[in-house]
Design a protein around this motif. Structure first.
Motif, mmCIF file in Angstrom:
data_model
loop_
_atom_site.group_PDB
_atom_site.id
_atom_site.type_symbol
_atom_site.label_atom_id
_atom_site.label_comp_id
_atom_site.label_asym_id
_atom_site.label_seq_id
_atom_site.Cartn_x
_atom_site.Cartn_y
_atom_site.Cartn_z
ATOM 1 N N ALA B 134 59.556 -30.418 78.477
ATOM 2 C CA ALA B 134 59.936 -28.868 78.011
ATOM 3 C C ALA B 134 61.221 -28.168 77.629
ATOM 4 O O ALA B 134 61.499 -27.967 76.578
ATOM 5 C CB ALA B 134 59.463 -27.850 79.265
ATOM 6 N N LEU B 135 62.072 -29.149 78.531
ATOM 7 C CA LEU B 135 63.593 -28.846 78.230
ATOM 8 C C LEU B 135 64.001 -29.351 76.968
ATOM 9 O O LEU B 135 64.878 -28.741 76.018
ATOM 10 C CB LEU B 135 64.384 -29.354 79.273
ATOM 11 C CG LEU B 135 64.545 -28.550 80.628
ATOM 12 C CD1 LEU B 135 65.034 -29.381 81.669
ATOM 13 C CD2 LEU B 135 65.173 -27.050 80.109
ATOM 14 N N TRP B 137 61.937 -29.961 74.282
ATOM 15 C CA TRP B 137 61.517 -29.026 73.253
ATOM 16 C C TRP B 137 62.187 -28.029 72.861
ATOM 17 O O TRP B 137 62.470 -27.548 72.010
ATOM 18 C CB TRP B 137 59.914 -28.884 73.725
ATOM 19 C CG TRP B 137 59.156 -28.151 72.521
ATOM 20 C CD1 TRP B 137 58.645 -28.519 71.490
ATOM 21 C CD2 TRP B 137 58.840 -26.610 72.695
ATOM 22 N NE1 TRP B 137 58.156 -27.624 70.786
ATOM 23 C CE2 TRP B 137 58.195 -26.351 71.435
ATOM 24 C CE3 TRP B 137 59.154 -25.669 73.472
ATOM 25 C CZ2 TRP B 137 57.630 -25.188 71.308
ATOM 26 C CZ3 TRP B 137 58.785 -24.554 73.140
ATOM 27 C CH2 TRP B 137 58.022 -24.169 72.228
ATOM 28 N N LEU B 138 62.655 -27.324 74.094
ATOM 29 C CA LEU B 138 63.619 -25.808 73.798
ATOM 30 C C LEU B 138 64.847 -26.198 73.182
ATOM 31 O O LEU B 138 65.232 -25.625 72.360
ATOM 32 C CB LEU B 138 63.591 -25.325 75.211
ATOM 33 C CG LEU B 138 62.668 -24.485 75.981
ATOM 34 C CD1 LEU B 138 63.123 -24.175 77.164
ATOM 35 C CD2 LEU B 138 62.612 -23.365 75.167
ATOM 36 N N ARG B 139 65.608 -27.538 73.659
ATOM 37 C CA ARG B 139 66.719 -27.830 73.044
ATOM 38 C C ARG B 139 66.634 -28.164 71.431
ATOM 39 O O ARG B 139 67.460 -27.622 70.579
ATOM 40 C CB ARG B 139 67.298 -29.096 73.524
ATOM 41 C CG ARG B 139 68.718 -28.938 74.215
ATOM 42 C CD ARG B 139 69.169 -30.139 75.040
ATOM 43 N NE ARG B 139 68.733 -30.201 76.313
ATOM 44 C CZ ARG B 139 68.206 -31.175 76.954
ATOM 45 N NH1 ARG B 139 68.479 -32.482 76.565
ATOM 46 N NH2 ARG B 139 67.857 -31.143 78.172
ATOM 47 N N ARG B 140 65.613 -28.552 71.209
ATOM 48 C CA ARG B 140 64.919 -29.043 69.655
ATOM 49 C C ARG B 140 65.039 -27.631 69.149
ATOM 50 O O ARG B 140 65.608 -27.639 67.904
ATOM 51 C CB ARG B 140 64.127 -29.959 69.750
ATOM 52 C CG ARG B 140 64.016 -30.935 68.424
ATOM 53 C CD ARG B 140 62.645 -31.993 68.378
ATOM 54 N NE ARG B 140 62.882 -32.784 69.783
ATOM 55 C CZ ARG B 140 61.737 -33.428 70.127
ATOM 56 N NH1 ARG B 140 60.537 -33.284 69.577
ATOM 57 N NH2 ARG B 140 61.619 -34.320 71.071
ATOM 58 N N ARG B 141 64.301 -26.847 69.650
ATOM 59 C CA ARG B 141 64.086 -25.462 68.891
ATOM 60 C C ARG B 141 65.301 -24.864 68.697
ATOM 61 O O ARG B 141 65.472 -24.261 67.528
ATOM 62 C CB ARG B 141 63.214 -24.629 69.838
ATOM 63 C CG ARG B 141 61.523 -24.723 68.907
ATOM 64 C CD ARG B 141 60.905 -23.498 69.779
ATOM 65 N NE ARG B 141 61.393 -22.347 69.567
ATOM 66 C CZ ARG B 141 60.784 -21.253 70.071
ATOM 67 N NH1 ARG B 141 59.885 -21.298 70.940
ATOM 68 N NH2 ARG B 141 61.141 -20.015 69.498
ATOM 69 N N LYS B 142 66.117 -24.686 69.656
ATOM 70 C CA LYS B 142 67.556 -24.063 69.425
ATOM 71 C C LYS B 142 68.467 -24.725 68.216
ATOM 72 O O LYS B 142 69.021 -23.986 67.662
ATOM 73 C CB LYS B 142 68.218 -24.203 71.024
ATOM 74 C CG LYS B 142 68.912 -23.006 71.540
ATOM 75 C CD LYS B 142 69.286 -23.006 72.635
ATOM 76 C CE LYS B 142 70.820 -23.375 72.879
ATOM 77 N NZ LYS B 142 71.478 -23.541 73.985
#
Lengths: 454, 147
Positions: B134-135, B137-142
């Motif tokens: 999840a982390l 994925w969040l980093r990639r989205r940012k």
């Protein structure tokens, strides 16, 4: 909320809501009228519930008694889903053989679209072979991928939604029996909180028991056993039900109910479930677990733990024994192989004695109810026939100790409890009745004073 | 399971252990944590399979022996005239069930402890893997949003 108990048919939760809706309309009308409405809706529920019972159990008569009764429609739907997956697998195989560089997710999407066309074409054929194909599907390899449209069904089975519905209805019976004016919001919050707590407890129970469930006929189709959901998701679901449920009870109703709910979850998951494999004391712990919901209902209404709450809990506690002991009599082989310590396996004489003892205790407890001002004296009189009948079946079970007597006792316990609670509710000592009496006395005093004064 | 599938596959219940075997997918970019999770699951599966296969086999065997000895004591054969297998009724089998449960009690206690340990460890590792994913994925989205 005990795991080993099965075959608890769902109470018509919708019926309960009907009862509530009727109640809100009739609030201004004096208590008697509301009473009649309640009786009407309850009778309707009981009749529907009884015929539903018959439908469910007649289909299971040929199979082992121990099978959890699944409504017929359920099996057809699941067969269809599994056929769907089989077709999907076929499609995937075709994709490989065509040797086209297709991205995995895209191929699945296209196969799903084509599948829909295939489905409509082959539907009639599928439905014919659905029955026979179901067991065949069971022997196929399935992809362990969570499909969102399957999720509600999976979660319903994980939380044992039918058992939860029954638990919520016993809690609402406790709420209804409390000698306070009926409050709809409190009732709904208490029911919702209890339901969520029960879902959480059942999910954790299934999480703990995966290899044992796979080995017992009754439980081998549970979601975790079939790999339809991961253990992590099961725990997250349990947490997301349990924490809001208990918070709702503590903050929305009262802290006592919340505490009872949390204690019940703990008792079920951390005491009853491990104890099942260690000692026969689990049955007594399980009976307490089953007795707490009506107590919770009562405390939700009144905010305190009175004798009435304990009596209701006591009635449910005693009821658990004939119910469970009769059920477990037919499951002895599975319990023995699975390593469960149950009275029916290790102490069969005790098993039957305890069942009979508690059937008789039910008669005693029904007699105590009017003493505690919960019901009128008509209650022990009206409930005597059904209590005597279940005691008679308990005695037959004690004496004969065979399959047919255990079945009769088990089936009787299924309708006995709702009947008893219904009769109890209709014989409930009305709160307004007591108030009316007080007013009347006050009025006559006033009239007497007026006469004296010139 | 098809060769290009990217998820685990679960099969029908095993004949001896009644447990469903899982074939685990090994992604090419598997992290150390994910490998630990997969190995824990494989180990638990193997251990469960061993226990239940042996246990169920023992049950079936001892049941046969019990029926045979009881029938012999009654003076009957294993198969009667019509060739049907003779069975004992539930009450006679009850003695066997009681005995079998008592004999295997300690074995079950040990197995319970092992199973609970496996279960908690696997679920905890699953939680860690899910968190890391999840982390990531969040980093990639940012990063995508910034670009």
């Amino acid at each position: 909320m005990s795991a080993a108990r099965s075959c608890r048919p769902p109470r018509a939760l919708a019926g309960l809501f009907v009862g509530c809706l009727r109640n809100t309309g009739a609030r201004q009308i004096p208590c008697r009228f509301v009473h009649l409405y309640h009786v009407g809706s309850y009778r309707l529920i009981t009749f529907q519930y009884f015929s539903f019972l018959k439908r469910m159990y007649v289909t299971q008569c040929n199979n082992d008694l121990s099978q959890r009764a699944k409504p017929k429609s359920d099996s057809i739907v699941s067969a269809f889903h599994e056929l769907q997956q089989l077709d999907q697998e076929k499609k995937v195989v075709h994709e490989i053989s065509s040797v086209s560089p297709v991205h995995q997710s895209w191929s699945e999407m296209s196969s799903r679209n084509e599948l829909r066309e295939m489905k409509s074409a082959a539907e009639t054929e599928d439905s014919l072979i659905a029955g026979g194909a179901e067991s065949k599907e069971d022997r196929q390899w399935k992809e362990m991928k969570l499909r969102l449209d399957d999720l509600p069904g999976i979660l319903a089975r994980l939380s044992k939604i039918k058992l939860t519905a029954l638990v919520v209805s016993t809690a609402s019976a406790g709420f209804a029996m409390a000698p306070v004016p009926f409050e709809l919001t409190c009732f709904l919050l208490a029911s919702l909180g209890t339901g969520l707590a029960s879902c959480a407890a059942n999910s954790i129970n299934q999480f703990f028991e995966v290899p044992f469930d796979s080995n017992m006929n009754r439980t081998k189709n549970r979601p975790l056993v079939r790999g339809q959901i991961s253990p992590l998701l099961a725990v997250c679901f349990a947490a997301s039900c349990g924490i809001p449920g208990i918070a709702l009870l503590t903050l929305g109703v009262n802290p006592l109910t919340g505490a009872l709910g949390a204690f019940n979850i703990f008792l079920y998951t951390c005491c009853y479930t491990p104890l099942k494999r260690m000692s026969i004391a689990n049955t007594w712990v399980g009976a307490v677990v089953g007795a707490i919901p009506p107590v919770m209902g009562w405390t939700a209404a009144t905010g305190s733990l009175d004798a009435g709450a304990l009596l209701l809990g006591g009635i449910l506690y005693s009821w658990q024994f004939p119910h469970f002991n009769a059920l477990s009599w037919g499951l002895r082989e599975d319990y023995s192989r699975g390593g469960y310590c149950m009275m029916s396996v290790t102490h069969p004489g005790l098993c039957r004695r305890v069942a009979l003892r508690h059937c008789l205790a039910l008669i005693g407890l029904s007699t105590v109810a009017p003493v505690l001002n919960i019901t009128t004296w008509t209650f022990p009189i009206i409930s005597l026939p059904i209590n005597l009948y279940i005691s008679y079946l308990g005695f037959r079970f004690y004496r004969d100790a065979d399959r047919s007597s255990s079945r009769k006792l088990f089936f009787c316990s299924l309708w006995h409890l709702p009947m008893l609670l219904l009769v109890m509710f209709t014989c409930k000592k009305s709160v307004l009745e007591k108030e009316d009496k007080g007013e009347l006395r006050g009025e006559s005093h006033e009239m007497a004073m007026e006469i004296r004064l010139p | 399971p098809p060769a290009h599938s990217r998820s685990d596959w679960i099969g029908p219940p095993d004949k001896h252990s009644n447990l469903r075997p899982i074939i685990f997918y090994v992604p090419p970019e598997e992290s150390a944590l994910e490998r630990r999770l997969r190995e824990a699951r494989q180990e638990a599966q193997a251990s469960n399979q061993r226990f239940w296969a042996r246990h169920n086999r023992a049950f079936r065997q001892e049941k046969e022996e019990f029926i045979y000895s009881r029938l012999k004591a009654k003076g009957l054969e294993m198969r009667d005239e019509s060739g049907q297998k003779a069975t004992l009724n539930a009450e006679e089998m009850a003695d066997f069930y009681k005995d079998f449960l008592r004999k295997n009690f300690k074995k079950h206690l040990q197995y319970n402890r092992d199973w609970y340990k496996h279960n908690f460890r696997i679920t905890f590792l699953m939680g860690q893997v899910a968190l890391v994913r999840a982390l990531r994925w969040l980093r990639r989205r940012k990063k995508n949003v910034e670009q």
